[in-house]
Design an enzyme around this catalytic site. Structure first.
Site, PDB file in Angstrom:
ATOM      1  N   TYR A 188       0.816  -1.226   0.000  1.00 32.79           N
ATOM      2  CA  TYR A 188       0.000   0.000   0.000  1.00 32.79           C
ATOM      3  C   TYR A 188       0.846   1.272   0.000  1.00 32.79           C
ATOM      4  CZ  TYR A 188      -2.806  -3.726   2.190  1.00 32.79           C
ATOM      5  OH  TYR A 188      -3.392  -4.926   2.510  1.00 32.79           O
ATOM      6  N   HIS A 189       2.035   1.215  -0.604  1.00 29.73           N
ATOM      7  CA  HIS A 189       2.934   2.369  -0.593  1.00 29.73           C
ATOM      8  C   HIS A 189       3.322   2.819  -2.003  1.00 29.73           C
ATOM      9  CE1 HIS A 189       4.409   0.687   3.557  1.00 29.73           C
ATOM     10  NE2 HIS A 189       3.241   1.299   3.652  1.00 29.73           N
ATOM     11  N   PRO A 190       2.377   3.012  -2.922  1.00 27.65           N
ATOM     12  CA  PRO A 190       2.760   3.475  -4.261  1.00 27.65           C
ATOM     13  C   PRO A 190       3.278   4.908  -4.213  1.00 27.65           C
ATOM     14  CG  PRO A 190       0.375   3.532  -4.034  1.00 27.65           C
ATOM     15  CD  PRO A 190       0.911   2.859  -2.795  1.00 27.65           C
TER      16      PRO A 190
END
Length: 531
Positions: free
Chosen positions: A468-470
């Site tokens: 969840y870290h784009p």
């Protein structure tokens, strides 16, 4: 309907809530914040334990990656927040900033003025830490940060196991040293989640100069030549235009921002023409350079019911709910992702290149393996902190209602596979230390086997997922593939900036929420002329 403002902030996520709150502190300017999702009224959002139920459903964008050819051709669910507060309203509340060298690297990559020495004061400004103070921490900021009052016994055992295999104990991953194992600090205040919607935006909602529009689909940014003048959006079935006399700031995140920029005619010219979109500015870097942490989970079944899985049983669930309602304590006050570590795949590395998240539960998140019904388990997630793989965000259609094509290109660089496999090996070793091993009945997938590095590689390909870290899809810099300059102004255009995780030149060695908030604090100073 047409309405006028000084500033329009497009996207009410982690970044947008900060920026709207800061800009509206000046009563002489009119600020509009536009968010596609709902207000953050769902009670599970505000219970720390509720994050596990927020990784799917109406508060997220229904995104799925393109088939990942280096990860067994799987299409991987790609969770992004669609709610006021964005990711800060649905994430696991882990508070880590990144290593100081990450920001020094940004400066070396062309983000002049973004070294750690430059940005540290913005981290401190944002932080309202209930435990730490001094050089490394702030105590008066809007973002509540605290320690867990009662870590689960298995989380404590995890930290002890890490020490048994040689990792030092670290009480503060955001202090002088990142390496080691400990219990994470959380974005929790008074045992409730402190998102940017809570910490920043909520105190500002009473201001007459701030307008917040939710459930609004932004169609495009309107340009007059090369100057951004307004935003077209649909709300309640009505087409609206909001006009900005000063600036439009795009804060739609590392997936939403490049999508909106391309829909508005800003991006790779050939791709825009393929989709029938008139080109306003040819910027080939829009949607390029996607970087994310590829997380791999291992799960173990426990001999006892010490983990949070026991609260799936009705009588325990009722007890936990009652305890939280009456005393704001107990398992509901935990974010589940309690323990953590930063360590090395290669001992000669200058900084940790692996991060671990220990969950005192099995299958807490959608799509992650659980244990048999009625049993209790634990999960250990690991990921490569600075992957070499690069992906893309591209339009699937010129229709704003259609999700873009997201291709993180996970494991596209062979080095990422090797480091991921080493992360799985270390996770397995952590589970094998005395303090944790005594709790474990069996480790799923590896039970009864003598694992090899090839097994770890195969496991990573089959079970890895987004963390969840784009980031980095509209990167900051001076080179031909950069999209914004170091003051976050879009190259070649006027009246428009980008302010979210998409502007990071490269991925941080940690969770990304704290740094996204820091970027927004700095952007507010840029816009207001204070920096």
């Amino acid at each position: 309907m047409t309405s006028g403002f000084d500033y329009i902030v497009v996207g009410g996520g982690s970044a947008g809530c900060v920026l709207a709150a800061r800009l509206s502190e000046n009563p002489s300017v009119r600020v509009c914040l536009i968010e596609a999702g709902r207000r953050d009224t769902h009670p599970l959002i505000h219970m720390p334990v509720g994050f596990a139920k927020m990784t799917t459903g109406p508060h997220t964008w229904d995104l799925l990656t393109e088939p990942q050819k280096h990860a067994n051709n799987r299409q991987i669910p790609y969770v992004q927040g669609r709610i006021l507060g964005g990711g800060s309203s649905i994430n696991a509340e882990v508070f880590t900033r990144g290593h100081p060298s990450d920001f020094d690297r940004w400066a070396a990559e062309g983000a002049d003025g973004w070294s750690f020495r430059d940005v540290q004061k913005y981290f401190i400004r944002s932080e309202g830490n209930a435990v730490f103070s001094g050089t490394w921490h702030g105590t008066n900021g809007p973002l509540g940060v605290s320690n867990l009052a009662e870590p689960n016994p298995t989380s404590r055992a995890f930290v002890q196991s890490c020490q048994e295999m040689g990792l030092p104990y670290n009480p503060d991953f955001n202090g002088a040293s990142q390496e080691g194992a400990g219990i994470y600090q959380m974005t929790i205040r008074n045992n409730r989640r402190c998102s940017t919607a809570v910490g920043y935006l909520r105190p500002a909602l009473g201001r007459k100069n701030l307008t917040v529009v939710t459930r609004a689909l932004v169609l495009k940014i309107v340009f007059n030549g090369t100057r951004a003048t307004g935003v077209q959006y649909i709300a309640n079935g009505t087409l609206n235009t909001a006009e900005a006399s000063q600036e439009i700031v795009v804060t739609a995140g590392a997936i939403g921002t490049p999508k909106l920029m391309m829909l508005s005619g800003v991006g790779p010219a050939a791709h825009l023409r393929e989709n029938g979109i008139p080109v306003v500015q040819d910027l080939p870097g829009v949607g390029e350079n996607l970087q994310d942490h590829f997380g791999v989970d291992i799960v173990a079944e426990l001999k006892t019911d010490e983990s949070f899985d026991k609260y799936r049983k009705l009588h325990w669930m009722l007890w936990a709910g009652l305890e939280y309602t009456m005393f704001r304590s107990g398992p509901v006050a935990s974010n589940v992702v309690e323990g953590g570590a930063f360590w090395y795949s290669d001992p000669s590395s200058g900084v940790p290149d692996l991060q671990f998240h220990f969950l005192a539960e099995a299958g807490a998140e959608a799509g992650v393996t659980s244990v048999p019904k009625g049993a209790s388990g634990i999960t250990l997630n690991s990921y490569v902190l600075r992957p070499k793989s690069r992906g893309t965000v591209r339009l699937r259609s010129a229709d704003p209602r259609v999700n873009p094509m997201v291709d993180p290109n996970f494991l596209g660089d062979p080095a990422d596979l090797e480091t991921s496999a080493e992360g799985v090996r270390l996770s397995y070793e952590m589970f094998s230390q005395p303090s944790l091993e005594k709790h474990i009945r069996k480790t799923c997938f590896f039970s009864g086997k003598q694992p090899t590095m090839q097994m770890y590689r195969d496991y990573a390909r089959e079970h890895g997922r987004t963390s969840y870290h784009p980031t980095c899809t509209c990167k900051m810099g001076r080179d031909d593939m950069s999209v914004v300059d170091p003051r976050l102004k879009v190259h070649g255009l006027e009246g428009i900036r980008i302010c979210d995780s998409s502007v990071m030149p490269s991925l941080l060695g940690s969770n990304t929420n704290a740094a996204t908030i820091m970027i927004s604090e700095r952007a507010a100073d840029f816009i207001q002329g204070n920096a």
